[in-house]
Design an enzyme around this catalytic site. Structure first.
Site, PDB file in Angstrom:
ATOM      1  N   LYS A 217       0.859  -1.310   0.094  1.00  0.00           N
ATOM      2  CA  LYS A 217      -0.118   0.058  -0.128  1.00  0.00           C
ATOM      3  C   LYS A 217       0.919   1.271  -0.026  1.00  0.00           C
ATOM      4  CE  LYS A 217      -3.153   3.189   0.618  1.00  0.00           C
ATOM      5  NZ  LYS A 217      -4.191   3.502  -0.137  1.00  0.00           N
ATOM      6  N   ASN A 221       1.343   4.049  -3.359  1.00  0.00           N
ATOM      7  CA  ASN A 221       1.051   5.443  -3.318  1.00  0.00           C
ATOM      8  C   ASN A 221       2.543   6.153  -3.709  1.00  0.00           C
ATOM      9  OD1 ASN A 221      -1.552   5.777  -2.912  1.00  0.00           O
ATOM     10  ND2 ASN A 221      -1.365   6.054  -0.592  1.00  0.00           N
ATOM     11  N   CYS A 273      -2.689  11.524   1.222  1.00  0.00           N
ATOM     12  CA  CYS A 273      -1.794  10.428   1.287  1.00  0.00           C
ATOM     13  C   CYS A 273      -0.503  10.285   0.528  1.00  0.00           C
ATOM     14  CB  CYS A 273      -2.508   9.243   0.428  1.00  0.00           C
ATOM     15  SG  CYS A 273      -4.434   8.936   1.062  1.00  0.00           S
TER      16      CYS A 273
HETATM   17  C1  UDX Z   1      -4.225   8.708  -3.942  1.00  0.00           C
HETATM   18  C2  UDX Z   1      -4.150   7.207  -4.601  1.00  0.00           C
HETATM   19  O1  UDX Z   1      -4.673   7.373  -6.192  1.00  0.00           O
HETATM   20  C3  UDX Z   1      -5.047   6.187  -4.230  1.00  0.00           C
HETATM   21  O2  UDX Z   1      -5.253   5.013  -4.549  1.00  0.00           O
HETATM   22  C4  UDX Z   1      -4.988   6.001  -2.655  1.00  0.00           C
HETATM   23  O3  UDX Z   1      -5.878   5.309  -2.097  1.00  0.00           O
HETATM   24  C5  UDX Z   1      -5.083   7.393  -1.960  1.00  0.00           C
HETATM   25  O4  UDX Z   1      -4.129   8.394  -2.644  1.00  0.00           O
HETATM   26  P1  UDX Z   1      -6.065  10.677  -3.909  1.00  0.00           P
HETATM   27  O5  UDX Z   1      -5.174  11.247  -2.943  1.00  0.00           O
HETATM   28  O6  UDX Z   1      -7.419  10.704  -3.629  1.00  0.00           O
HETATM   29  O7  UDX Z   1      -5.467   9.039  -4.119  1.00  0.00           O
HETATM   30  O8  UDX Z   1      -5.697  11.346  -5.242  1.00  0.00           O
HETATM   31  P2  UDX Z   1      -5.098  11.055  -6.865  1.00  0.00           P
HETATM   32  O9  UDX Z   1      -6.168  11.043  -7.924  1.00  0.00           O
HETATM   33  O10 UDX Z   1      -4.188   9.844  -6.751  1.00  0.00           O
HETATM   34  O11 UDX Z   1      -4.338  12.373  -7.001  1.00  0.00           O
HETATM   35  C6  UDX Z   1      -3.348  12.702  -5.844  1.00  0.00           C
HETATM   36  C7  UDX Z   1      -2.557  14.065  -6.397  1.00  0.00           C
HETATM   37  O12 UDX Z   1      -1.888  13.960  -7.609  1.00  0.00           O
HETATM   38  C8  UDX Z   1      -3.688  15.276  -6.930  1.00  0.00           C
HETATM   39  O13 UDX Z   1      -3.186  16.392  -6.291  1.00  0.00           O
HETATM   40  C9  UDX Z   1      -3.738  15.168  -8.326  1.00  0.00           C
HETATM   41  O14 UDX Z   1      -4.033  16.465  -8.956  1.00  0.00           O
HETATM   42  C10 UDX Z   1      -2.228  14.882  -8.588  1.00  0.00           C
HETATM   43  N1  UDX Z   1      -1.885  14.554  -9.964  1.00  0.00           N
HETATM   44  C11 UDX Z   1      -2.536  13.259 -10.163  1.00  0.00           C
HETATM   45  C12 UDX Z   1      -1.321  14.983 -10.703  1.00  0.00           C
HETATM   46  O15 UDX Z   1      -0.641  15.999 -10.415  1.00  0.00           O
HETATM   47  N2  UDX Z   1      -0.885  14.510 -12.082  1.00  0.00           N
HETATM   48  C13 UDX Z   1      -1.321  13.367 -12.262  1.00  0.00           C
HETATM   49  O16 UDX Z   1      -0.876  12.914 -13.525  1.00  0.00           O
HETATM   50  C14 UDX Z   1      -2.286  12.761 -11.522  1.00  0.00           C
END
Ligand code: UDX
Length: 468
Positions: A217, A221, A273
């Site tokens: 996990k 991340n 996360c």
């Molecule tokens: C994340 C993981 O995706 C998920 O599997 C885990 O359980 C919890 O953490 P989350 O934090 O809800 O989920 O959001 P996520 O969609 O992963 O985006 C995280 C961050 O990365 C956001 O700020 C998003 O804008 C950024 N991001 C994402 C980018 O800057 N570029 C990308 O290509 C994708």
């Protein structure tokens, strides 16, 4: 093992939706979601749920009062449950050993202690499921607390980390890419796997050892965060050599071995996360003497800070190092689209630096409330020397946010930002009117035709330095 009742300690972003989907998919089981916070529980029992997720309200309304309950009565509900999920926060420790990196297990430990005191005289077998994201070998801590405080209890501990992302929680729970169950006891693993198998194909249910599950996990991340830092680092290279990050990212992503997801450049990742989990991995590596590995992962965080710092510096230098009393419209404060969550959002750090420069920021975000924005800013002590009433203004109308402003900053990738009438906005702004696109979301050539000076990450007109 037969299962009639499941309970979950922690009715937050993970516990609430997970239990709602369990109740929806297992109508013959009683599911109770528990939390010590009475305000949170009363919201789960209302139609104003404490979190917004698409379709969540419908599922909760469908199951609540039938086989889903939300309650503060932790003891009674745990006693009668066959499976108890622990879904409490494990924030980064802010004090003492491991401060700034290690997980703070205060809530987890106290939940396990209350489970032990309630179950100490129970004679039936219990399965304790660690769903909170934890450091490796936390299941051992749970086992020890239960063994010492409920000596006769027949129990197994499983690790079943959650991979849902905010904004898509219900869909992720209904159609997960995988369900991971780590444990030592085959019967307990099979019991939990059988429940998930009611709606998840068996091939997607992975079983591992406890330690592999816990580590997987954290590493999932960390690897996602690392991809974003990698593409962000390349965006800086693009700017200097005249390449275009969107083109480079598309080319990289068409290699099937790499894949095209999570390669979007941005002003930096946020959320509850990524930073926390990468730092925990750094702490684990340091604790076991793997300094080079720790430094490798720490670089993911350094690169994230680099990205938001240079984005902010570009705004300042482009506007002549003079932001005092200039109005700036900020589109988006949430850490990503389709959520009102502001935890660790890049917008908070950008706002703080611009406020230090004396700017007056007008924030428009479709979901973030003023209170949430102020909470996040205050958490980082960013408003200690600034009058938020005068300098950090929340707007409910994007057209009001841009009036008399010198620049628009795009900090969250909300789809609705693409549909605004930028011709109208341009007319209401001071000239030159800048757009700093921190998500490469908007149609830059159309904006340039209107008259905007558009500056975006990974494009050749991005400058975070001045010649004079
Ligand atoms: C994340 C993981 O995706 C998920 O599997 C885990 O359980 C919890 O953490 P989350 O934090 O809800 O989920 O959001 P996520 O969609 O992963 O985006 C995280 C961050 O990365 C956001 O700020 C998003 O804008 C950024 N991001 C994402 C980018 O800057 N570029 C990308 O290509 C994708």
């Amino acid at each position: 093992m037969e299962v009639h009742k499941i309970s979950c300690i922690g009715a937050g972003f993970v516990g609430g939706p997970t239990m709602a989907v369990f109740a929806y998919k297992c109508p013959d089981l009683q599911i109770s979601c528990l939390d010590l916070d009475p305000e949170k529980i009363s919201r789960w029992n209302s139609n104003e749920l404490p979190i917004y997720e698409s379709c969540l309200l419908e599922i909760v309304q469908n199951c609540r009062g039938r086989n889903l309950s939300f309650s503060n009565d932790v003891s009674n509900e745990i006693k009668n449950s066959n499976i108890i999920f622990i879904c409490v926060n494990t924030p980064t420790k802010t004090y003492g050993e491991g401060a700034g990196c290690a997980f703070d297990l205060t809530y987890l430990e106290s939940s396990v202690r209350s489970i032990a005191s309630v179950l100490k005289d129970c004679t039936d077998k219990k399965i304790i499921v660690e769903k909170s994201t934890v450091a490796v070998r936390t299941a051992e801590i749970i086992e020890q607390i239960l063994t010492h405080n409920a000596p006769g209890l027949d129990f197994s501990v499983l690790s079943n980390p959650e991979f849902l992302a905010e904004g898509t929680a219900v869909n992720d729970l209904l159609n997960p890419s995988r369900v991971l169950i780590g444990g030592k006891n085959e019967e307990a693993i099979e019991t939990l796997a059988n429940l998930y198998a009611r709606w998840v194909p068996r091939t997607k249910i992975l079983t591992t050892s406890l330690w592999s599950s816990e580590l997987s996990k954290l590493c999932s991340n960390a690897m996602l965060a690392q991809r974003i830092s990698s593409i962000n680092s390349i965006s800086a290279v693009c700017e200097r050599v005249g390449a275009d990050i969107d083109e480079v990212s598309t080319v990289i992503g068409t290699d099937e071995r790499i894949g095209n997801k999570f390669l979007r450049t941005s002003v930096g990742f946020g959320g509850s996360c990524f930073t926390k989990d990468v730092l925990c991995l750094v702490y684990i590596c340091e604790s076991i003497g793997l300094t080079d590995v720790a430094n490798y992962w720490r670089q993911v965080i350094i690169m994230n800070e680099f990205q938001r710092n240079r984005f902010t510096k570009c705004i300042i230098t482009s506007m002549n190092n003079t932001l005092k009393n200039k109005h700036i419209a900020m589109f988006g404060f949430a850490y990503k689209k389709n959520t009102g969550d502001t935890r660790e959002t890049a917008a908070c750090y950008v706002a703080s630096t611009l406020l230090e420069e004396g700017a007056i920021i007008h924030v428009y975000d479709p979901k973030v409330t003023r209170q949430m924005m102020l909470n996040e800013m205050n958490l980082h002590k960013f408003l200690d020397f600034i009058s938020a009433d005068k300098h950090l203004i929340t707007e409910t109308n994007p057209y009001e946010a841009v009036k008399n402003s010198s620049a628009i900053l795009v900090l969250t990738e909300w789809d609705c930002f693409k549909d605004f009438d930028y011709t109208r906005m341009f007319q209401d702004m001071l000239k030159p009117a800048y757009i700093f696109d921190g998500r490469n979301l908007l149609n830059h050539s159309a904006l340039r035709e209107i008259g905007f000076r558009v500056i975006a990450l990974g494009k050749s007109d991005f400058r975070d330095f001045r010649f004079c």
